[in-house]
Scaffold this active site. Structure first.
Site, PDB file in Angstrom:
ATOM      1  N   ASP A  97       5.614   0.418  14.790  1.00  0.00           N
ATOM      2  CA  ASP A  97       6.990  -0.085  14.865  1.00  0.00           C
ATOM      3  C   ASP A  97       7.768   0.877  15.769  1.00  0.00           C
ATOM      4  O   ASP A  97       7.244   1.902  16.189  1.00  0.00           O
ATOM      5  CB  ASP A  97       7.601  -0.200  13.471  1.00  0.00           C
ATOM      6  CG  ASP A  97       7.771   1.143  12.801  1.00  0.00           C
ATOM      7  OD1 ASP A  97       7.418   2.174  13.413  1.00  0.00           O
ATOM      8  OD2 ASP A  97       8.247   1.183  11.671  1.00  0.00           O
TER       9      ASP A  97
ATOM     10  N   CYS B  37     -13.395  -7.484  -3.987  1.00  0.00           N
ATOM     11  CA  CYS B  37     -13.124  -6.076  -3.638  1.00  0.00           C
ATOM     12  C   CYS B  37     -13.957  -5.118  -4.492  1.00  0.00           C
ATOM     13  O   CYS B  37     -14.449  -5.466  -5.556  1.00  0.00           O
ATOM     14  CB  CYS B  37     -11.628  -5.763  -3.750  1.00  0.00           C
ATOM     15  SG  CYS B  37     -11.067  -5.266  -5.382  1.00  0.00           S
TER      16      CYS B  37
ATOM     17  N   CYS C 274     -12.766  -4.748  -8.211  1.00  0.00           N
ATOM     18  CA  CYS C 274     -13.100  -5.854  -9.116  1.00  0.00           C
ATOM     19  C   CYS C 274     -14.600  -5.989  -9.318  1.00  0.00           C
ATOM     20  O   CYS C 274     -15.055  -6.440 -10.367  1.00  0.00           O
ATOM     21  CB  CYS C 274     -12.499  -7.150  -8.589  1.00  0.00           C
ATOM     22  SG  CYS C 274     -10.694  -7.134  -8.641  1.00  0.00           S
TER      23      CYS C 274
ATOM     24  N   HIS D 255      -7.596  -3.179  -4.339  1.00  0.00           N
ATOM     25  CA  HIS D 255      -7.490  -4.552  -4.838  1.00  0.00           C
ATOM     26  C   HIS D 255      -6.258  -5.266  -4.277  1.00  0.00           C
ATOM     27  O   HIS D 255      -6.347  -6.404  -3.819  1.00  0.00           O
ATOM     28  CB  HIS D 255      -7.456  -4.596  -6.366  1.00  0.00           C
ATOM     29  CG  HIS D 255      -7.071  -5.961  -6.850  1.00  0.00           C
ATOM     30  ND1 HIS D 255      -7.961  -7.016  -6.837  1.00  0.00           N
ATOM     31  CD2 HIS D 255      -5.880  -6.465  -7.241  1.00  0.00           C
ATOM     32  CE1 HIS D 255      -7.326  -8.113  -7.230  1.00  0.00           C
ATOM     33  NE2 HIS D 255      -6.060  -7.806  -7.482  1.00  0.00           N
TER      34      HIS D 255
HETATM   35 ZN   LIG Z   1     -10.020  -7.063  -6.427  1.00  0.00          ZN
END
Ligand SMILES: [Zn+2]
Length: 372
Positions: A95, A309, A312, A338
């Site tokens: 930016d 991911c 998980c 996650h």
């Molecule tokens: Zn996840």
């Protein structure tokens, strides 16, 4: 657009302005729509670039203002530029520092020349002009660099917003004149506050400059979320179809879905990592769970069993709850992995839906106005 950059619209929704595209940069392709995580100080907080790559993120942001203050762009250049310094080899964007100068720093003096402010780090007086912002970004070396703009606060008088919008245009012309590197694409930023006519005028003026991409800035500064949608709808149609469009600072499901429906391609927001640092997970499209809650103490299921991911696939809610309650740093890493994956997947699902022309049916829930 220089030959190092191109943007191709692959499919358009038959009922909205949504499109799926491919943005080609010198460091790879961005499949749009796509969420871009924020790596303010040349790192996405608490995760490595190897972990970041596994989230599905393709393009990453860094902040010019923060990197100018620490470590300074000269050190980044000595390291071989941002990609080499932080070891992220995919597309990057910096930016311009405009938003941070206006939102974070004290003792600002704004003139047509530029902005003078006091560094929050050491009190040193710093002057940033459009030329200086571009020189810093040319030195940092991201693929996409942003024009230095004046971001008016919300609320602000129409006169103040109009002045900031005009100044942003004049500064953009100076940014274009300063920009040197063919391997960097300079995007212009549309300002105009909540005034839809100012937004439309600014977008039309910027479109004539034939830039490689355009951003809608000055949103997510405290205005009600429904105004974001109106601003985007009033702005996007005036930006060239064949150039990428970037909505700055927006990363909530409804606002992203509605912006995609208006023709926006990429987004950035600090929300996934900020929530993670508060022990919160983004789950099931829009819910936020506080992992500290007692209900998770003996819950041995994954956070989201449909999520690919690392978090998980490997850990239980009970383990995350334990880490959050113990203030273990790993909690923030696992939740960031996650949360970023979740937001990237949301934009990937929109892309797939647009490619098969099922966007309005699959995302109907998000495309209807919020009823409360
Ligand atoms: Zn996840």
């Amino acid at each position: 657009m220089s030959e190092k950059f191109s943007f191709q619209v692959l499919a358009e929704c038959s009922q909205t302005k949504a499109r799926a595209g491919l943005f080609l940069t010198p460091h790879g392709i961005v499949e749009t729509p796509r969420f871009m995580p924020v790596g303010t100080l040349a790192n996405v907080k608490t995760i490595t670039t190897a972990q970041l790559g596994e989230t599905g993120a393709q393009m990453v942001l860094a902040n010019t203002y923060h990197l100018h203050l620490q470590p300074g762009e000269a050190i980044v250049a000595k390291a071989g530029g941002l990609h080499s310094f932080m070891q992220w080899h995919g597309p990057m964007l910096t930016d311009s520092g405009g938003f941070q100068v206006f939102s974070l720093s004290e003792l600002r003096q704004v003139t047509d020349e530029g902005v003078t402010f006091r560094s929050p780090r050491d009190g040193q007086v710093i002057n940033i002009t459009p030329e200086k912002s571009i020189q810093i970004q040319n030195t940092l070396g991201a693929d996409v660099i942003m024009a230095f703009d004046e971001c008016p606060p919300y609320p602000a008088s129409r006169t103040a917003v109009e002045a900031a919008t005009n100044r942003t245009y004049q500064w953009l012309e100076r940014c274009i004149a300063t920009h040197q590197r063919q391997d960097q694409a300079l995007f212009g930023i549309v300002q105009g506050g909540i005034h839809l006519d100012l937004r439309a005028q600014a977008a039309q003026a910027l479109a004539k400059l034939n830039l490689p991409g355009y951003a809608i800035g000055g949103v997510s500064v405290g205005e009600p979320p429904e105004l974001i949608h109106q601003i985007v709808k009033a702005t996007a149609p005036f930006l060239p179809r064949e150039k990428p469009r970037y909505l700055m600072g927006v990363g909530t499901y409804r606002e992203m879905a509605q912006a995609v429906a208006a023709g926006v391609d990429v987004f950035d927001c600090v929300i996934p990592t900020r929530l993670a640092r508060h022990g919160a997970a983004l789950v099931q499209q829009g819910n936020r769970w506080n992992l500290k809650n007692a209900q998770f103490r003996e819950d041995f299921t994954p956070l989201d069993e449909t999520c690919p991911c690392y978090t998980c696939q490997s850990f239980t809610r009970a383990y995350l709850c334990h880490l959050v309650r113990s203030h273990e740093i790993l909690a923030y890493t696992l939740l960031s992995i996650h949360n970023i994956t979740e937001l990237v997947r949301f934009t990937q699902r929109m892309r797939q839906a647009i490619l098969s022309d099922r966007f309005t049916t699959e995302f109907a829930f998000w495309l209807t106005e919020e009823v409360n």
